[in-house]
Scaffold this motif. Structure first.
Motif, mmCIF file in Angstrom:
data_model
loop_
_atom_site.group_PDB
_atom_site.id
_atom_site.type_symbol
_atom_site.label_atom_id
_atom_site.label_comp_id
_atom_site.label_asym_id
_atom_site.label_seq_id
_atom_site.Cartn_x
_atom_site.Cartn_y
_atom_site.Cartn_z
ATOM 1 N N ARG A 81 0.821 -1.108 -0.030
ATOM 2 C CA ARG A 81 0.059 -0.024 -0.022
ATOM 3 C C ARG A 81 0.821 1.326 0.128
ATOM 4 N NH1 ARG A 81 -1.234 -2.151 5.393
ATOM 5 N NH2 ARG A 81 -3.270 -2.738 4.742
ATOM 6 N N ARG A 139 1.747 3.500 -2.402
ATOM 7 C CA ARG A 139 1.298 4.393 -3.126
ATOM 8 C C ARG A 139 -0.146 5.185 -2.468
ATOM 9 N NH1 ARG A 139 -3.358 4.768 -6.263
ATOM 10 N NH2 ARG A 139 -3.637 2.612 -6.094
ATOM 11 N N GLY A 176 0.235 8.869 -0.842
ATOM 12 C CA GLY A 176 -0.608 10.020 -1.063
ATOM 13 C C GLY A 176 -1.098 10.538 -0.094
ATOM 14 N N GLN A 195 -6.153 8.873 -4.362
ATOM 15 C CA GLN A 195 -5.791 7.565 -4.598
ATOM 16 C C GLN A 195 -6.764 6.428 -4.879
ATOM 17 O OE1 GLN A 195 -2.328 7.389 -5.249
ATOM 18 N NE2 GLN A 195 -2.258 9.386 -4.972
#
Length: 431
Positions: free
Chosen positions: A94, A96, A100, A334
């Motif tokens: 996780r 990304r 974000g 995201q």
């Protein structure tokens, strides 16, 4: 120490534990983290309600340094636990979405904190204007990782994907916050010897280098061995020596304690670190209430007039709006749903003891005066107390729409089982 000092120290320590435990239990009964009651205990014993009458009699000037010493030990051990609880596995699958959400949770309140700082400078001038601006942005950007972990455990969210994601985001925000605070400390408190800050890198490398030796000593009895009294003593020595090292570099001792915890051996030591959290948690549960009272003795809201209330409203608006809005926008960017993003934003808004530690550093550096420090403590108390009601509101809204109270995020990142019940247990003193 005189006999009178000993009597007052013992009396104060017993009174602090009694009041902190009582109000902490009361807070828990109404669905609040115990840290809310414990912070409130410190404020109640301070000059806000009864002026200096009670505070001066119970905590005279010659006893406060002794209580401050106990408080410093508690905070050092607490910061070790914060570092110990940081887990790389929170980010697994996780990265990304974590980055974000963390960017939104940090940059938006920090950016809003800049105009807030200039607004506050009108009545709280300081020679360190640039450092004050950075510090103000930092103070409204922080999230209390240990309190957050405890909230997740108490609400049965620690083993859900949303819980793992919240811990991952909070871990990133924490690392950024402590790094930024170290920079502020170096600029304001370094007395011009900025080269000393560079020693932090070789110091960290030394800690990494001794990890195999430390692991060998702590697991002397073989895999699965428990933490012996000697092992606990070694850990405590490491905490205090690391704090000494960063103090000598011109930074606060909290950074050394935090770094020592963050660089503790990870591989194959889950049970051992869980026991460390339990054992050090027992120490912090006794000493952190002293920190709350020492902090509370500096909170004086008696002279807060209309101007002070206006400043408090501005601080709360930036702290709550920036943190909630920034996290929400970062998570939505995201691909998270509105319910997921709202839940994450509510969790990131909690500040607790982490905020108090940062405010204490700002007060020590002279960046905060007594009035502004008091207003910031109120902000920490309000934002921590509102986390539970916000989660309840989001759950009720989801239920009305026919959705699960805490939706599954497995489509966004793997490892829905990556919760950390142990992190919550290790943070019981902070939440």
């Amino acid at each position: 120490m005189t006999s009178h000092q000993v009597q007052l120290l013992f009396l104060d320590f017993g009174l602090i534990l009694l009041l902190a435990r009582g109000l902490g239990a009361l807070a828990a009964r109404i669905g609040q983290p115990p840290v809310v009651g414990e912070i409130l205990a410190g404020v109640l014993l301070g000059p806000t309600l009864l002026g200096g009458l009670l505070a001066d009699r119970l905590f005279p000037a010659d006893v406060r340094p002794l209580l401050g010493a106990l408080a410093n030990i508690g905070v050092a051990v607490f910061m070790f636990v914060v570092g110990l609880e940081l887990e790389h596995r929170f980010l697994r699958g996780r990265v990304r979405i974590t980055v974000g959400a963390a960017v939104g949770s940090t940059l938006v309140p920090f950016a809003l904190g800049i105009p807030l700082a200039f607004f506050l400078l009108r009545h709280h001038p300081t020679e360190q204007r640039a450092a004050f601006v950075v510090f103000t942005g930092l103070s409204v950007s922080v999230t209390a990782f240990p309190v957050l972990a405890r909230i997740l455990v108490s609400r049965g969210m620690s083993r859900l994907a949303i819980g793992g994601l919240a811990l991952a985001v909070a871990a990133v925000v924490d690392v950024v916050a402590w790094s930024a605070l170290a920079g502020v400390q170096a600029v304001v408190g370094g007395a011009g010897d900025y080269w000393q800050v560079g020693l932090l890198i070789p110091f960290a490398l030394v800690l990494v280098a001794v990890r195999p030796l430390l692991m060998r000593v702590l697991t002397y009895g073989g895999p699965g061995s428990t933490l012996t009294p000697t092992g606990l003593a070694i850990v405590m020595v490491g905490i205090f020596l690391s704090g000494v090292a960063t103090e000598m570099m011109g930074m606060h001792y909290i950074f050394g304690a935090f770094l020592f915890g963050a660089l503790m051996p990870r591989e194959g030591t889950d049970a051992l670190r869980e026991e460390m959290r339990e054992r050090t948690g027992e120490i912090t549960s006794l000493l952190l209430p002293v920190y709350f009272v020492v902090a509370g003795l500096k909170v004086d809201l008696r002279g807060v007039g209309l101007e002070g209330l206006t400043e408090l409203a501005a601080i709360l608006l930036v702290a709550i709006g920036g943190k909630f809005g920034g996290t929400y926008l970062g998570a939505r960017s995201q691909g998270l749903t509105s319910e997921d993003s709202g839940t994450l934003a509510a969790l990131m808004n909690t500040r607790g003891l982490t905020e108090l530690v940062i405010l204490g550093v700002g007060l020590q550096l002279g960046l905060l005066d007594g009035t502004l420090y008091s207003l910031m403590v109120v902000m920490a108390l309000v934002t921590t107390a509102m986390t539970g009601p916000l989660l309840n509101l989001i759950r009720a809204r989801s239920a009305r729409r026919g959705l699960a109270a805490v939706p599954d995020l497995s489509a966004v990142g793997d490892g829905a089982e990556n919760g950390v019940a142990g992190a919550g247990r290790g943070s019981r003193a902070a939440g």
